[in-house]
Design a protein around this motif. Sequence first.
Motif, PDB file in Angstrom:
ATOM      1  N   ILE A 181       0.852  -1.189   0.000  1.00 10.91           N
ATOM      2  CA  ILE A 181       0.000   0.000   0.000  1.00 10.91           C
ATOM      3  C   ILE A 181       0.890   1.242   0.000  1.00 10.91           C
ATOM      4  N   TRP A 182       0.280   2.365  -0.355  1.00 10.60           N
ATOM      5  CA  TRP A 182       0.986   3.652  -0.315  1.00 10.60           C
ATOM      6  C   TRP A 182       0.347   4.503   0.766  1.00 10.60           C
ATOM      7  N   GLU A 183       1.150   5.075   1.625  1.00 12.08           N
ATOM      8  CA  GLU A 183       0.641   5.835   2.764  1.00 12.08           C
ATOM      9  C   GLU A 183       0.747   7.341   2.563  1.00 12.08           C
ATOM     10  N   GLU A 186       6.045  10.515   0.227  1.00  6.24           N
ATOM     11  CA  GLU A 186       7.087  10.284  -0.776  1.00  6.24           C
ATOM     12  C   GLU A 186       6.541   9.486  -1.970  1.00  6.24           C
ATOM     13  N   PRO A 187       6.804   9.959  -3.198  1.00  4.84           N
ATOM     14  CA  PRO A 187       6.287   9.259  -4.377  1.00  4.84           C
ATOM     15  C   PRO A 187       7.167   8.089  -4.827  1.00  4.84           C
ATOM     16  N   ASP A 188       8.208   7.783  -4.076  1.00  4.26           N
ATOM     17  CA  ASP A 188       9.088   6.676  -4.456  1.00  4.26           C
ATOM     18  C   ASP A 188       9.146   5.590  -3.381  1.00  4.26           C
ATOM     19  N   VAL A 189       8.243   5.650  -2.407  1.00  6.76           N
ATOM     20  CA  VAL A 189       8.258   4.696  -1.297  1.00  6.76           C
ATOM     21  C   VAL A 189       6.838   4.186  -1.036  1.00  6.76           C
ATOM     22  N   ALA A 190       6.722   2.865  -0.800  1.00  6.30           N
ATOM     23  CA  ALA A 190       5.462   2.259  -0.379  1.00  6.30           C
ATOM     24  C   ALA A 190       5.778   1.238   0.709  1.00  6.30           C
ATOM     25  N   TYR A 191       4.731   0.593   1.229  1.00  2.19           N
ATOM     26  CA  TYR A 191       4.920  -0.338   2.345  1.00  2.19           C
ATOM     27  C   TYR A 191       4.223  -1.664   2.065  1.00  2.19           C
ATOM     28  N   ILE A 225      13.594  -3.625  -0.505  1.00  3.61           N
ATOM     29  CA  ILE A 225      13.376  -3.384   0.918  1.00  3.61           C
ATOM     30  C   ILE A 225      14.476  -2.473   1.462  1.00  3.61           C
ATOM     31  N   VAL A 226      14.067  -1.375   2.086  1.00  7.47           N
ATOM     32  CA  VAL A 226      15.047  -0.441   2.651  1.00  7.47           C
ATOM     33  C   VAL A 226      14.931  -0.332   4.169  1.00  7.47           C
ATOM     34  N   ALA A 227      13.824  -0.864   4.755  1.00  7.25           N
ATOM     35  CA  ALA A 227      13.667  -0.849   6.214  1.00  7.25           C
ATOM     36  C   ALA A 227      12.537  -1.797   6.576  1.00  7.25           C
ATOM     37  N   SER A 228      12.517  -2.232   7.853  1.00  5.66           N
ATOM     38  CA  SER A 228      11.435  -3.096   8.336  1.00  5.66           C
ATOM     39  C   SER A 228      11.011  -2.639   9.722  1.00  5.66           C
ATOM     40  N   TYR A 229       9.729  -2.829  10.026  1.00  5.65           N
ATOM     41  CA  TYR A 229       9.164  -2.423  11.307  1.00  5.65           C
ATOM     42  C   TYR A 229       8.206  -3.508  11.791  1.00  5.65           C
ATOM     43  N   ASN A 230       7.922  -3.479  13.086  1.00  4.75           N
ATOM     44  CA  ASN A 230       6.873  -4.330  13.630  1.00  4.75           C
ATOM     45  C   ASN A 230       5.519  -3.719  13.292  1.00  4.75           C
ATOM     46  N   SER A 231       4.551  -4.571  13.027  1.00  2.00           N
ATOM     47  CA  SER A 231       3.193  -4.077  12.769  1.00  2.00           C
ATOM     48  C   SER A 231       2.598  -3.518  14.060  1.00  2.00           C
ATOM     49  N   ALA A 232       1.477  -2.835  13.942  1.00  2.00           N
ATOM     50  CA  ALA A 232       0.852  -2.213  15.116  1.00  2.00           C
ATOM     51  C   ALA A 232       0.465  -3.245  16.168  1.00  2.00           C
ATOM     52  N   ASP A 233       0.035  -4.438  15.714  1.00  2.00           N
ATOM     53  CA  ASP A 233      -0.365  -5.471  16.677  1.00  2.00           C
ATOM     54  C   ASP A 233       0.789  -6.390  17.062  1.00  2.00           C
ATOM     55  N   LEU A 235       2.166  -8.695  15.373  1.00  2.00           N
ATOM     56  CA  LEU A 235       2.038 -10.061  14.861  1.00  2.00           C
ATOM     57  C   LEU A 235       2.693 -10.262  13.499  1.00  2.00           C
ATOM     58  N   SER A 236       3.146  -9.193  12.880  1.00  2.00           N
ATOM     59  CA  SER A 236       3.759  -9.313  11.553  1.00  2.00           C
ATOM     60  C   SER A 236       4.749  -8.173  11.339  1.00  2.00           C
ATOM     61  N   TYR A 237       5.425  -8.210  10.184  1.00  2.00           N
ATOM     62  CA  TYR A 237       6.361  -7.151   9.822  1.00  2.00           C
ATOM     63  C   TYR A 237       5.720  -6.205   8.803  1.00  2.00           C
ATOM     64  N   LYS A 238       6.200  -4.992   8.835  1.00  2.00           N
ATOM     65  CA  LYS A 238       5.837  -3.992   7.831  1.00  2.00           C
ATOM     66  C   LYS A 238       7.130  -3.561   7.150  1.00  2.00           C
ATOM     67  N   LEU A 239       7.195  -3.704   5.828  1.00  2.00           N
ATOM     68  CA  LEU A 239       8.418  -3.421   5.079  1.00  2.00           C
ATOM     69  C   LEU A 239       8.304  -2.093   4.330  1.00  2.00           C
ATOM     70  N   LYS A 240       9.335  -1.287   4.440  1.00  2.00           N
ATOM     71  CA  LYS A 240       9.428  -0.065   3.638  1.00  2.00           C
ATOM     72  C   LYS A 240      10.150  -0.411   2.346  1.00  2.00           C
ATOM     73  N   VAL A 241       9.537  -0.088   1.218  1.00  2.00           N
ATOM     74  CA  VAL A 241      10.051  -0.513  -0.082  1.00  2.00           C
ATOM     75  C   VAL A 241      10.334   0.706  -0.964  1.00  2.00           C
ATOM     76  N   GLN A 242      11.557   0.758  -1.497  1.00  2.00           N
ATOM     77  CA  GLN A 242      11.914   1.770  -2.488  1.00  2.00           C
ATOM     78  C   GLN A 242      11.377   1.300  -3.840  1.00  2.00           C
ATOM     79  N   LEU A 243      10.422   2.024  -4.398  1.00  2.00           N
ATOM     80  CA  LEU A 243       9.752   1.575  -5.611  1.00  2.00           C
ATOM     81  C   LEU A 243      10.681   1.529  -6.816  1.00  2.00           C
ATOM     82  N   SER A 244      10.492   0.531  -7.658  1.00  2.00           N
ATOM     83  CA  SER A 244      11.298   0.393  -8.875  1.00  2.00           C
ATOM     84  C   SER A 244      10.910   1.424  -9.925  1.00  2.00           C
ATOM     85  N   THR A 245       9.631   1.759  -9.983  1.00  2.00           N
ATOM     86  CA  THR A 245       9.122   2.697 -10.996  1.00  2.00           C
ATOM     87  C   THR A 245       9.363   4.137 -10.570  1.00  2.00           C
TER      88      THR A 245
END
Length: 278
Positions: A181-183, A186-191, A225-233, A235-245
Amino acid sequence: MNNLIEFLQRFNHWILFFFLEIISIALLVSYNGYQGSVWFSSANSLAGVFLEWDSNFDNFFSQSTINDKLTETNLQLQAENDQLREALAKSKQKVTIEEIKYNYIPAKVVSNTLNEANNLITINKGSADGIKKDMGVVDGNGVVGIVYLVAKHYSVVISVLNSHSNISCVIRNRGYFGYMIWEGGEPDVAYVNDIPRHAHFEIGDYVTTSGYSSVFPRGISVGKIVASYNSADGLSYKLKVQLSTDFSHLRDVRVIDNSSFKEKIKIEQAAKDSLNML
């Protein structure tokens, strides 16, 4: 005829003047080495300028065709490369690669926004060119978005940079998948969300389309992948991704004709539903 004679009589002194000027220049160039060299040098320079303009003109119109071919080749190589990596990871004894050919409809971006919460892209192809709603859109670098509205000669695409975008992704060579998803911002980063806690990955790993939906085939690049975080709960990871496009320089795109793998997804779902009824 009378008009021609009258014209010659009226301007005969000017005609004679220009005729004598041409003869004088020709004699000067022919019998004087220095003036001749200057003349031919200037003429060649002028001819060179016109030839360069002509070459640039041809290159301008041929560049689009070259870009189209390079984009399609790059997309096919991405998919084949991802299949090869997966096959090598599964078996070191015998590797077979299923050759999958996808049909791509070339299009050009005529409108593109970057700074809104729900960015949209307009392309110059529509239903008359075979475009349908929910077709995936890519460029030579990676995922661009999904077709949302279709007119006869134009289509509107929900960009990856849109709060309604939700794309199934997988970490290449790892097998763990989540949803990108995109939050905003930045127009070059999504999660990528919902990566399981037991997943093993590294910063710098690449994320590609999973192929689990009927929109994108497997193996189209999403980003790194440029960074990783714990999800709010937790129970999972949230990855910061530098977009290819690079959405700020988006021009030539491909719309994926998804009829072949829509059929694949449909029959797989039918098989699952049938097993669930047993």
